[in-house]
Design a protein around this motif. Structure first.
Motif, mmCIF file in Angstrom:
data_model
loop_
_atom_site.group_PDB
_atom_site.id
_atom_site.type_symbol
_atom_site.label_atom_id
_atom_site.label_comp_id
_atom_site.label_asym_id
_atom_site.label_seq_id
_atom_site.Cartn_x
_atom_site.Cartn_y
_atom_site.Cartn_z
ATOM 1 N N LYS A 1 -24.527 4.602 -33.964
ATOM 2 C CA LYS A 1 -24.835 4.555 -32.529
ATOM 3 C C LYS A 1 -24.546 3.174 -31.955
ATOM 4 O O LYS A 1 -24.782 2.149 -32.595
ATOM 5 N N LEU A 2 -24.028 3.174 -30.734
ATOM 6 C CA LEU A 2 -23.741 1.953 -30.003
ATOM 7 C C LEU A 2 -24.307 2.109 -28.601
ATOM 8 O O LEU A 2 -24.043 3.119 -27.949
ATOM 9 N N SER A 3 -25.104 1.134 -28.145
ATOM 10 C CA SER A 3 -25.713 1.191 -26.815
ATOM 11 C C SER A 3 -25.171 0.084 -25.941
ATOM 12 O O SER A 3 -25.008 -1.056 -26.388
ATOM 13 N N LEU A 4 -24.892 0.422 -24.681
ATOM 14 C CA LEU A 4 -24.404 -0.560 -23.731
ATOM 15 C C LEU A 4 -24.978 -0.279 -22.360
ATOM 16 O O LEU A 4 -25.331 0.852 -22.042
ATOM 17 N N SER A 5 -25.088 -1.327 -21.566
ATOM 18 C CA SER A 5 -25.576 -1.195 -20.194
ATOM 19 C C SER A 5 -24.391 -1.128 -19.256
ATOM 20 O O SER A 5 -23.425 -1.877 -19.410
ATOM 21 N N VAL A 6 -24.464 -0.223 -18.280
ATOM 22 C CA VAL A 6 -23.380 -0.058 -17.320
ATOM 23 C C VAL A 6 -23.950 -0.207 -15.917
ATOM 24 O O VAL A 6 -24.892 0.495 -15.549
ATOM 25 N N GLU A 7 -23.397 -1.162 -15.162
ATOM 26 C CA GLU A 7 -23.803 -1.355 -13.771
ATOM 27 C C GLU A 7 -23.040 -0.360 -12.914
ATOM 28 O O GLU A 7 -21.813 -0.372 -12.875
ATOM 29 N N LEU A 8 -23.766 0.531 -12.248
ATOM 30 C CA LEU A 8 -23.151 1.590 -11.469
ATOM 31 C C LEU A 8 -23.290 1.309 -9.980
ATOM 32 O O LEU A 8 -24.283 0.734 -9.546
ATOM 33 N N GLY A 9 -22.286 1.728 -9.215
ATOM 34 C CA GLY A 9 -22.310 1.513 -7.776
ATOM 35 C C GLY A 9 -21.750 2.711 -7.046
ATOM 36 O O GLY A 9 -22.056 3.854 -7.374
ATOM 37 N N ALA B 1 -27.292 2.260 -15.771
ATOM 38 C CA ALA B 1 -27.693 3.132 -16.875
ATOM 39 C C ALA B 1 -27.516 2.465 -18.231
ATOM 40 O O ALA B 1 -26.628 1.629 -18.414
ATOM 41 N N GLN B 2 -28.359 2.873 -19.157
ATOM 42 C CA GLN B 2 -28.215 2.518 -20.565
ATOM 43 C C GLN B 2 -27.500 3.701 -21.217
ATOM 44 O O GLN B 2 -28.002 4.825 -21.192
ATOM 45 N N VAL B 3 -26.322 3.449 -21.785
ATOM 46 C CA VAL B 3 -25.502 4.504 -22.380
ATOM 47 C C VAL B 3 -25.451 4.291 -23.891
ATOM 48 O O VAL B 3 -25.204 3.181 -24.359
ATOM 49 N N THR B 4 -25.686 5.365 -24.639
ATOM 50 C CA THR B 4 -25.588 5.331 -26.099
ATOM 51 C C THR B 4 -24.548 6.361 -26.514
ATOM 52 O O THR B 4 -24.587 7.502 -26.053
ATOM 53 N N VAL B 5 -23.615 5.953 -27.382
ATOM 54 C CA VAL B 5 -22.575 6.858 -27.871
ATOM 55 C C VAL B 5 -22.572 6.834 -29.395
ATOM 56 O O VAL B 5 -23.012 5.871 -30.021
ATOM 57 N N GLU B 6 -22.065 7.908 -29.976
ATOM 58 C CA GLU B 6 -21.972 8.040 -31.429
ATOM 59 C C GLU B 6 -20.538 7.763 -31.847
ATOM 60 O O GLU B 6 -19.601 8.399 -31.353
ATOM 61 N N LEU B 7 -20.378 6.794 -32.768
ATOM 62 C CA LEU B 7 -19.068 6.418 -33.284
ATOM 63 C C LEU B 7 -19.160 6.329 -34.803
ATOM 64 O O LEU B 7 -20.048 6.915 -35.403
ATOM 65 N N GLU B 8 -18.269 5.573 -35.421
ATOM 66 C CA GLU B 8 -18.285 5.408 -36.872
ATOM 67 C C GLU B 8 -19.433 4.473 -37.285
ATOM 68 O O GLU B 8 -19.705 3.477 -36.613
ATOM 69 N N ASP B 9 -20.073 4.790 -38.405
ATOM 70 C CA ASP B 9 -21.168 3.966 -38.923
ATOM 71 C C ASP B 9 -20.702 2.547 -39.224
ATOM 72 O O ASP B 9 -19.625 2.352 -39.800
#
Length: 136
Positions: A117-125, A86-94
């Protein structure tokens, strides 16, 4: 794999859990009260999105299940699982820099954009993946 059948729930440790990536059609839960805040979740196979007090908190594409999400002034921690990566995006400090740890491995540092916003890829299993995003 565990999904959150009630879509959004408060945990005994003060965190929240949400999302059901097995749903073929979108489901949502609005006005869920947790520690004085109102949460809204939309979730299905394609996307999972969480808002707090009308503001963006989390989004994944495709949909995921998130357990024990804890957001603080210095970052965010949660466990995530899903049917595929999944591609995960979270809201943090600017425009702030954060250390990223995914499943115990250092994934480096990333800087949020102007909107926080910060986006990261997470390998899920087969097991939940723990994600930690902490301000440098």
């Amino acid at each position: 794999m565990a999904v959150i059948s009630e879509l959004l729930r408060s945990e005994e440790d003060g965190t929240i859990s949400f999302g059901d990536y097995t749903l073929s059609t979108k489901a949502k839960l609005d006005n869920f009260e947790h520690q004085g805040d109102l949460y809204k979740v939309k979730t299905c196979q394609e996307i999972t999105k969480l808002e707090r007090n009308g503001m963006f908190v989390y989004e994944s594409v495709p949909g995921t299940a998130v357990e024990h999400l804890k957001a603080t002034d210095t970052g965010m921690e949660f466990s995530v699982e899903g049917a595929e990566d999944a591609q995960v995006t979270v809201e943090l400090e600017d425009e702030a820099e954060y250390d990223i740890v995914i499943d115990g491995a250092d994934a480096g540092r990333m800087k949020t954009n102007l909107g926080g916003k910060l986006s990261l890829s997470v390998e899920l299993g087969d097991a939940p993946v723990k994600v930690s995003v902490q301000k440098c």
